[in-house]
Enzyme design. Structure first.
Site, short mmCIF file in Angstrom:
data_model
loop_
_atom_site.label_atom_id
_atom_site.label_comp_id
_atom_site.label_asym_id
_atom_site.label_seq_id
_atom_site.Cartn_x
_atom_site.Cartn_y
_atom_site.Cartn_z
N GLU A 60 3.22 -35.85 -37.15
CA GLU A 60 2.26 -36.21 -36.10
C GLU A 60 2.13 -37.71 -35.93
O GLU A 60 1.97 -38.22 -34.82
CB GLU A 60 0.90 -35.59 -36.42
N HIS A 131 -7.59 -25.14 -40.74
CA HIS A 131 -7.09 -24.77 -39.41
C HIS A 131 -8.22 -24.29 -38.50
O HIS A 131 -7.96 -23.60 -37.52
CB HIS A 131 -6.05 -23.65 -39.51
#
Length: 325
Positions: A60, A131
């Site tokens: 990322e 998550h």
């Protein structure tokens, strides 16, 4: 109008903007493989090619930095997709120190037209603490960003188109529980102005301010209390800047206010909204504002514990009753 799922409506927005402006491109993990993890980029690779639908390694920080540089130095307009909103943690230097600050640090001469698309925020698929987070307050706290969190297909499409056209960086958060819900979407070209809320339900007794998937729970709570309380429900849609004109207008009418959010309450969007209301509209209030939110703990994996932890319809009903006294 036509019916689309939220996923398809936002994908349509991205496709239309890529067609309209060759500088727009999509970048992120797996966006070029089988239409993405959530089917959020299905068909875009075939339509626009690998130069504009850029699948990346699992880094990322790398692809976010690449996107920032392409916007700053080459005038491109990237939509940077994070497979889960939580994964943006890995790129926080690029996000917080570069994308958010570049325009100011260079005397407002360059543009930074970057959309940070945080997919699958919040709970709903039992994926536990790493998550299932809602991080909207982090980005609202950073000067330089505008922050939006749509809850319907129509708003998702209209706000995504406005986000891509913005010369400022936009954080675009999406609750996974709205992804495959269908809703009406206008047939023709349209955009929705960033910074404008949406009235979901008129009422005269209590103002209920909410956003994201909490809108669904808020509407259910308002319906459950019909006959006891006449609740006005407003979807904030944009979390920074807040639509204070609409918020204060509603509070002036009702005199009572609840903010409902699925994020925990400490240092949150709801806390900010209540602070702004008490600072700018104190004379409108007939009772203290109430915040209905999730518990201040990491999201558990266990199904029953997750449900216990997260904001419920009953939590909102209790808050509305408390606020109306």
């Amino acid at each position: 109008m036509k019916n689309l799922t939220y996923i398809d409506a936002v994908k349509e927005a991205i496709a239309e903007e890529m067609e309209r402006d060759p500088r727009v491109y999509l970048i992120g993990e797996d966006v070029d493989i089988d239409g993405g993890v959530w089917n959020e980029s299905m068909g875009l690779l075939e339509r626009f090619g690998a130069d504009r639908v850029v699948g990346t390694p699992i880094s990322e920080s790398a692809f976010t930095g690449l996107a920032a540089g392409s916007a700053l130095a080459a005038g491109l307009r990237p939509v940077v997709e994070f497979m889960y909103g939580d994964f943006i943690h890995v790129a926080m230097d690029q996000v917080a120190d570069q994308i958010a600050k570049a325009r100011l640090m260079f005397g407002n001469q360059p543009q930074m037209p970057v959309v940070l698309r945080l997919c699958a925020c919040g709970v709903g698929t039992r994926e536990a603490a790493q998550h299932s987070q809602q991080l909207e307050a982090w980005f609202a706290h950073l000067p330089g960003f505008r922050v939006v969190m749509p809850s319907t297909p129509e708003d998702g499409k209209g706000l995504m188109k406005s986000a891509i056209r913005s010369d400022d960086p936009i954080v675009f958060l999406e609750c996974r529980q709205v992804y495959y819900e269908e809703g009406p979407v206008p047939e023709g070209e349209y955009t929705i102005e960033i910074g404008k809320s949406k009235l979901l339900r008129e009422g005269k007794d209590v103002t209920l301010l909410t956003y994201g998937y909490a809108c669904v729970k808020a509407m259910q709570a308002a319906e459950n209390l019909a006959g006891k309380l006449d609740v006005e429900v407003i979807d904030l849609r944009t979390l920074k800047p807040l639509d204070m004109e609409a918020i204060l207008s509603s509070v002036a009418k009702t005199g009572h206010v609840v903010v409902a959010q699925e994020a925990p309450g400490v240092c949150s969007i709801g806390s900010e909204v209540i602070s702004r209301i008490t600072g700018e509209g104190f004379d409108y209030l007939d009772a203290p504002p109430v915040l209905a939110c999730s518990k201040d703990v990491p999201i558990p994996f266990n199904e029953k514990l997750e449900d216990y932890t997260v904001l419920s319809v009953e939590d909102i009903e209790n808050a509305l009753i408390k606020a109306s006294i």
